[in-house]
Design a protein around this motif. Structure first.
Motif, PDB file in Angstrom:
ATOM      1  N   LEU A  86      46.179  47.391  37.565  1.00 37.79           N
ATOM      2  CA  LEU A  86      45.417  47.408  38.804  1.00 37.79           C
ATOM      3  C   LEU A  86      46.319  47.201  40.016  1.00 37.79           C
ATOM      4  O   LEU A  86      46.164  47.856  41.050  1.00 37.79           O
ATOM      5  N   TYR A  87      47.258  46.294  39.879  1.00 37.24           N
ATOM      6  CA  TYR A  87      48.174  46.013  40.979  1.00 37.24           C
ATOM      7  C   TYR A  87      49.040  47.235  41.286  1.00 37.24           C
ATOM      8  O   TYR A  87      49.331  47.518  42.446  1.00 37.24           O
ATOM      9  N   GLY A  90      46.943  50.293  43.050  1.00 37.06           N
ATOM     10  CA  GLY A  90      46.614  50.259  44.465  1.00 37.06           C
ATOM     11  C   GLY A  90      47.458  51.201  45.292  1.00 37.06           C
ATOM     12  O   GLY A  90      46.940  52.009  46.077  1.00 37.06           O
ATOM     13  N   TRP A  93      46.674  54.809  44.411  1.00 35.18           N
ATOM     14  CA  TRP A  93      45.396  55.241  44.965  1.00 35.18           C
ATOM     15  C   TRP A  93      45.552  55.610  46.449  1.00 35.18           C
ATOM     16  O   TRP A  93      45.018  56.610  46.909  1.00 35.18           O
ATOM     17  N   ALA A  94      46.284  54.804  47.185  1.00 32.46           N
ATOM     18  CA  ALA A  94      46.481  55.075  48.613  1.00 32.46           C
ATOM     19  C   ALA A  94      47.239  56.381  48.809  1.00 32.46           C
ATOM     20  O   ALA A  94      46.855  57.231  49.619  1.00 32.46           O
ATOM     21  N   ARG A 157      51.405  45.047  49.862  1.00 33.10           N
ATOM     22  CA  ARG A 157      50.814  46.140  49.080  1.00 33.10           C
ATOM     23  C   ARG A 157      49.301  46.183  49.254  1.00 33.10           C
ATOM     24  O   ARG A 157      48.715  47.263  49.399  1.00 33.10           O
ATOM     25  N   LEU A 158      48.678  45.037  49.267  1.00 35.02           N
ATOM     26  CA  LEU A 158      47.233  44.989  49.478  1.00 35.02           C
ATOM     27  C   LEU A 158      46.873  45.421  50.892  1.00 35.02           C
ATOM     28  O   LEU A 158      45.881  46.119  51.114  1.00 35.02           O
ATOM     29  N   LEU A 161      46.903  49.216  51.057  1.00 34.87           N
ATOM     30  CA  LEU A 161      45.733  49.791  50.387  1.00 34.87           C
ATOM     31  C   LEU A 161      44.477  49.641  51.242  1.00 34.87           C
ATOM     32  O   LEU A 161      43.713  50.593  51.418  1.00 34.87           O
ATOM     33  N   GLY A 180      36.588  52.940  46.289  1.00 37.84           N
ATOM     34  CA  GLY A 180      37.658  52.275  47.030  1.00 37.84           C
ATOM     35  C   GLY A 180      37.462  50.772  47.101  1.00 37.84           C
ATOM     36  O   GLY A 180      38.425  50.008  46.976  1.00 37.84           O
ATOM     37  N   VAL A 183      38.490  49.266  43.818  1.00 41.80           N
ATOM     38  CA  VAL A 183      39.949  49.228  43.682  1.00 41.80           C
ATOM     39  C   VAL A 183      40.526  48.086  44.517  1.00 41.80           C
ATOM     40  O   VAL A 183      41.420  47.352  44.069  1.00 41.80           O
ATOM     41  N   ILE A 184      40.013  47.914  45.739  1.00 48.28           N
ATOM     42  CA  ILE A 184      40.501  46.831  46.606  1.00 48.28           C
ATOM     43  C   ILE A 184      40.209  45.474  45.977  1.00 48.28           C
ATOM     44  O   ILE A 184      41.061  44.576  45.977  1.00 48.28           O
ATOM     45  N   CYS A 187      42.637  44.910  43.148  1.00 47.98           N
ATOM     46  CA  CYS A 187      44.002  44.673  43.643  1.00 47.98           C
ATOM     47  C   CYS A 187      44.120  43.348  44.386  1.00 47.98           C
ATOM     48  O   CYS A 187      45.229  42.817  44.526  1.00 47.98           O
TER      49      CYS A 187
END
Length: 341
Positions: A86-87, A90, A93-94, A157-158, A161, A180, A183-184, A187
């Motif tokens: 998951l980390y 992110g 995904w972006a 990173r967060l 995203l 989205g 995912v957020i 993450c």
């Protein structure tokens, strides 16, 4: 018998799949006119003091934060691959959303906004982190932005995203927004489980990305997500109205889209509340209801409730002798848009 597929049919099939992907992900709604919304200014005004408080707290871990971190660290070890992926997901995904919007969706303005939001979030995240570490030395912090590695505060990173996903919100459909958000959320929890960030670092990353996206919308404007004329024409046909010459009204109110059309009885006045219209979202209506003395249309939970309520009022007024436009139909059709004709 062997079915033979011609190259022309294959190309049309691929083109149809791409068209459906664009419609389901980015939506066929009109992007114009672009607006600078009060809600984005409010987001920036709320985010700045929150970031200031988080920066003042950086480096000092409270007992509550330590307890939260230990709670996530105590989760079963078999969750490690899930949170680790998951980390990593992110950032992918972006980047994937930027590429898909540019190459598949052909939304060049969207791709520009997403890229700008991601770069700004990365740059300001690095700058904020080095400023906190160096105790406010701006010159050294600016030089450190281009160096490899990133400080723990904030979660850069967060932030990237969140900035990309929030910048995409006015352009994409609700199902894409919900994915989205999931995912957020994943993450945001992953760094806590992996033990690479404290809750304050995660909180600062969320707020920074939120603020960067709002800033991009304020500077460059964002679309209203209103339905197109062709969508409204098909929606009218679905409701049993054969209309043509569907066009956008010259003057547009706040909270819905006003269109006109013509059928065999004459001109039609069409009030449309699209699924993805930013001004028709419940929070936007609730804000107008709280702030302004004249809140506009009656506050309703759903688009259908709003048009049905207005249709009822017009029918009741007509029964009491008030000259009002004749209600032709009120309902939902097409891309889940509510129409009052």
């Amino acid at each position: 018998r062997v079915a033979v597929t011609s190259p022309g049919n294959t190309a049309r099939s691929v083109a149809e799949r791409v068209r459906r992907f664009r419609a389901s992900t980015f939506g066929p709604a009109s992007e114009e006119p672009y607006r600078r919304r009060t809600s984005d200014w409010i987001r920036i005004g709320v985010a700045v003091p929150l970031l200031f408080v988080a920066a003042r707290h950086a480096g000092s871990v409270s007992a509550t934060e330590q307890a939260i971190l230990e709670l996530f660290n105590s989760l079963p070890g078999w969750l490690l691959p899930l949170f680790r992926n998951l980390y990593r997901l992110g950032a992918l995904w972006a980047v994937g959303l930027v590429v898909a919007s540019a190459l598949v969706g052909r939304r060049w303005r969207l791709a520009r906004d997403l890229l700008l939001a991601g770069v700004l979030a990365w740059g300001f995240g690095r700058l904020l982190g080095t400023l906190v570490i160096d105790g406010g030395n701006l010159e050294h912090s600016v030089r450190a932005v281009g160096q490899l590695g990133s400080p723990a505060f904030p979660s850069v990173r967060l932030a990237v995203l969140v900035a990309v996903m929030r910048a995409a919100v006015p352009y994409v459909t609700r199902p894409t927004r919900r994915i989205g958000r999931l995912v957020i959320a994943g993450c945001a929890l992953a760094p806590l489980y992996l033990g690479i960030a404290y809750p304050n670092d995660v909180f600062a990353g969320l707020v920074l990305g939120w603020a960067i996206a709002a800033t991009v919308h304020v500077v460059l404007g964002s679309p209203g997500g209103r339905p197109t004329s062709e969508q409204v024409r098909r929606s009218l046909a679905e409701l049993g109205i054969d209309a043509d010459d569907v066009q956008l009204a010259t003057h547009q109110p706040t909270g819905y889209t006003l269109m006109s059309a013509r059928d065999d009885q004459g001109w039609l006045r069409i009030k449309v509340i699209g699924r993805d219209e930013a001004d028709a979202q419940f929070l936007a209506k609730f804000w107008r209801f709280i702030v302004y003395r004249n809140p506009g249309p009656r506050l309703a939970l759903t688009r259908l409730q709003q048009v049905e309520h207005e249709a009822y009022l017009q029918l009741a007024a007509r029964d009491h002798g008030v000259q009002v436009p004749r209600v032709v139909v009120a309902g939902t059709a097409g891309p889940r848009a509510a129409l009052l004709v």
